[in-house]
Design a protein around this motif. Structure first.
Motif, PDB file in Angstrom:
ATOM      1  N   LEU A  89      -3.945   2.904  -4.426  1.00 23.04           N
ATOM      2  CA  LEU A  89      -3.044   2.467  -3.355  1.00 23.04           C
ATOM      3  C   LEU A  89      -1.704   1.958  -3.874  1.00 23.04           C
ATOM      4  O   LEU A  89      -0.935   1.376  -3.120  1.00 23.04           O
ATOM      5  CB  LEU A  89      -3.710   1.344  -2.541  1.00 23.04           C
ATOM      6  CG  LEU A  89      -5.063   1.656  -1.938  1.00 23.04           C
ATOM      7  CD1 LEU A  89      -5.655   0.416  -1.290  1.00 23.04           C
ATOM      8  CD2 LEU A  89      -4.963   2.787  -0.940  1.00 23.04           C
ATOM      9  N   ASP A  90      -1.421   2.143  -5.149  1.00 19.29           N
ATOM     10  CA  ASP A  90      -0.227   1.574  -5.770  1.00 19.29           C
ATOM     11  C   ASP A  90       1.034   1.961  -5.010  1.00 19.29           C
ATOM     12  O   ASP A  90       1.340   3.140  -4.849  1.00 19.29           O
ATOM     13  CB  ASP A  90      -0.129   2.050  -7.212  1.00 19.29           C
ATOM     14  CG  ASP A  90       0.821   1.230  -8.048  1.00 19.29           C
ATOM     15  OD1 ASP A  90       1.596   0.453  -7.466  1.00 19.29           O
ATOM     16  OD2 ASP A  90       0.800   1.358  -9.279  1.00 19.29           O
ATOM     17  N   SER A 118      -3.529   5.027  -9.827  1.00 20.66           N
ATOM     18  CA  SER A 118      -3.775   3.635 -10.216  1.00 20.66           C
ATOM     19  C   SER A 118      -5.247   3.309 -10.010  1.00 20.66           C
ATOM     20  O   SER A 118      -6.004   4.098  -9.438  1.00 20.66           O
ATOM     21  CB  SER A 118      -2.910   2.699  -9.368  1.00 20.66           C
ATOM     22  OG  SER A 118      -3.307   2.759  -8.011  1.00 20.66           O
ATOM     23  N   GLY A 119      -5.664   2.139 -10.444  1.00 19.09           N
ATOM     24  CA  GLY A 119      -7.054   1.723 -10.300  1.00 19.09           C
ATOM     25  C   GLY A 119      -7.501   1.628  -8.858  1.00 19.09           C
ATOM     26  O   GLY A 119      -8.646   1.910  -8.539  1.00 19.09           O
ATOM     27  N   SER A 120      -6.604   1.252  -7.969  1.00 23.73           N
ATOM     28  CA  SER A 120      -6.978   1.114  -6.559  1.00 23.73           C
ATOM     29  C   SER A 120      -6.730   2.400  -5.774  1.00 23.73           C
ATOM     30  O   SER A 120      -7.285   2.589  -4.703  1.00 23.73           O
ATOM     31  CB  SER A 120      -6.169  -0.006  -5.906  1.00 23.73           C
ATOM     32  OG  SER A 120      -4.797   0.363  -5.812  1.00 23.73           O
ATOM     33  N   ALA A 160      -7.961   7.558  -3.348  1.00 20.78           N
ATOM     34  CA  ALA A 160      -8.553   6.711  -2.311  1.00 20.78           C
ATOM     35  C   ALA A 160      -8.748   7.515  -1.029  1.00 20.78           C
ATOM     36  O   ALA A 160      -7.809   7.763  -0.289  1.00 20.78           O
ATOM     37  CB  ALA A 160      -7.671   5.499  -2.044  1.00 20.78           C
ATOM     38  N   TYR A 217      -4.434   7.337  -0.202  1.00 22.01           N
ATOM     39  CA  TYR A 217      -3.865   6.074   0.262  1.00 22.01           C
ATOM     40  C   TYR A 217      -4.642   5.480   1.437  1.00 22.01           C
ATOM     41  O   TYR A 217      -4.085   4.836   2.296  1.00 22.01           O
ATOM     42  CB  TYR A 217      -2.374   6.227   0.595  1.00 22.01           C
ATOM     43  CG  TYR A 217      -1.646   6.866  -0.531  1.00 22.01           C
ATOM     44  CD1 TYR A 217      -1.352   6.141  -1.675  1.00 22.01           C
ATOM     45  CD2 TYR A 217      -1.309   8.205  -0.496  1.00 22.01           C
ATOM     46  CE1 TYR A 217      -0.741   6.742  -2.744  1.00 22.01           C
ATOM     47  CE2 TYR A 217      -0.692   8.813  -1.569  1.00 22.01           C
ATOM     48  CZ  TYR A 217      -0.403   8.071  -2.692  1.00 22.01           C
ATOM     49  OH  TYR A 217       0.192   8.669  -3.755  1.00 22.01           O
ATOM     50  N   SER A 270      -3.214   9.624  -5.542  1.00 19.91           N
ATOM     51  CA  SER A 270      -4.217   8.705  -5.029  1.00 19.91           C
ATOM     52  C   SER A 270      -5.574   9.384  -4.909  1.00 19.91           C
ATOM     53  O   SER A 270      -5.663  10.500  -4.420  1.00 19.91           O
ATOM     54  CB  SER A 270      -3.797   8.183  -3.661  1.00 19.91           C
ATOM     55  OG  SER A 270      -4.810   7.387  -3.099  1.00 19.91           O
ATOM     56  N   SER A 324     -10.433   2.445  -0.996  1.00 22.12           N
ATOM     57  CA  SER A 324      -9.697   2.128  -2.211  1.00 22.12           C
ATOM     58  C   SER A 324     -10.575   2.328  -3.448  1.00 22.12           C
ATOM     59  O   SER A 324     -11.638   1.742  -3.570  1.00 22.12           O
ATOM     60  CB  SER A 324      -9.206   0.682  -2.150  1.00 22.12           C
ATOM     61  OG  SER A 324      -8.604   0.326  -3.366  1.00 22.12           O
ATOM     62  N   SER A 325     -10.119   3.202  -4.337  1.00 24.13           N
ATOM     63  CA  SER A 325     -10.861   3.437  -5.570  1.00 24.13           C
ATOM     64  C   SER A 325     -10.056   4.326  -6.506  1.00 24.13           C
ATOM     65  O   SER A 325      -9.132   5.001  -6.095  1.00 24.13           O
ATOM     66  CB  SER A 325     -12.191   4.120  -5.275  1.00 24.13           C
ATOM     67  OG  SER A 325     -11.962   5.427  -4.808  1.00 24.13           O
ATOM     68  N   ILE A 351       0.846  -1.193   0.000  1.00 20.31           N
ATOM     69  CA  ILE A 351       0.000   0.000   0.000  1.00 20.31           C
ATOM     70  C   ILE A 351       0.882   1.244   0.000  1.00 20.31           C
ATOM     71  O   ILE A 351       1.766   1.390   0.830  1.00 20.31           O
ATOM     72  CB  ILE A 351      -0.929   0.025   1.232  1.00 20.31           C
ATOM     73  CG1 ILE A 351      -1.872  -1.181   1.188  1.00 20.31           C
ATOM     74  CG2 ILE A 351      -1.723   1.319   1.293  1.00 20.31           C
ATOM     75  CD1 ILE A 351      -2.770  -1.311   2.383  1.00 20.31           C
ATOM     76  N   ALA A 385      -6.814   2.737   2.596  1.00 19.22           N
ATOM     77  CA  ALA A 385      -7.199   1.399   2.147  1.00 19.22           C
ATOM     78  C   ALA A 385      -8.683   1.118   2.345  1.00 19.22           C
ATOM     79  O   ALA A 385      -9.255   0.279   1.660  1.00 19.22           O
ATOM     80  CB  ALA A 385      -6.361   0.351   2.870  1.00 19.22           C
TER      81      ALA A 385
END
Length: 194
Positions: free
Chosen positions: A132-133, A128-130, A76, A80, A74, A85-86, A59, A82
């Motif tokens: 959280l990269d 990134s997609g999450s 998210a 960052y 980020s 996450s999105s 993360i 978690a």
């Protein structure tokens, strides 16, 4: 009433058996196998410094100031997070995304001493997609290395050596691109003590 009992009893037994199998037995077996095969990853790939958990190698984390390598942007939560996450879910023609990318690219160029129209690695300006990269591209890390070296009073060669030491190869040897773990790299920089 006998018909209800005859139909209700098997339903209750099936419910209890399936709950025990899928809700208890299966998760315990999978967790046990993961603990045996991948103990560090099963526990969250936690990163420790002097016996204290300071993050996870899975993360990303926010780092501020010129002395640190910066991760990808980020979306998210507050960055960052978690629990949130999105991705931004903004498409390539969305005006907000285009404005944000232009703004991030200009800021990246300024803080890293690049010319006004110098190319910027895509991972420096897009999330990134999450959201959280934990890794950045090698090109992004190499550009940031000069700023970090100046801010810390280190030689560029030393910082680039740390970048190389914290570069991970492609997944399974052929998937994706090599990446640099920002958390691990910044902890290594912190270990130098400058």
């Amino acid at each position: 009433m006998a018909v209800v009992r005859r139909q209700l009893l098997p339903a209750i037994v099936a419910f209890v058996v399936l709950t025990v199998l899928t809700g208890l037995a299966y998760p315990l077996v999978v967790t046990g196998i993961a603990q045996l095969a991948f103990p560090g990853r099963a526990d969250g790939s936690l990163v420790e410094r002097n016996g204290v958990v300071v993050g996870s190698s899975l993360i990303g984390q926010r780092f501020e100031g010129p002395r640190w390598f910066r991760p990808r942007p980020s979306s998210a939560g507050d960055g960052y997070d978690a629990m949130s996450s999105s991705a931004s879910n903004l498409g390539p023609t969305n005006r907000t995304l285009l404005r944000d990318v232009r703004s991030r690219a200009a800021a990246y160029r300024r803080e890293n001493g690049l010319q006004a129209h110098a190319p910027v690695p895509p991972d420096a300006v897009t999330g990134s997609g999450s959201g959280l990269d934990p890794e950045i591209s090698v090109a992004n890390a190499r550009i940031q290395a000069y700023r970090v070296a100046r801010a810390r009073g280190l030689s560029r060669a030393d910082v680039l050596g740390l970048v190389s030491a914290h570069t991970h190869g492609r997944s399974l040897g052929f998937l994706g691109q090599p990446g640099v773990s920002v958390v691990e790299l910044n902890l290594a920089l912190d270990g130098i003590g400058r």
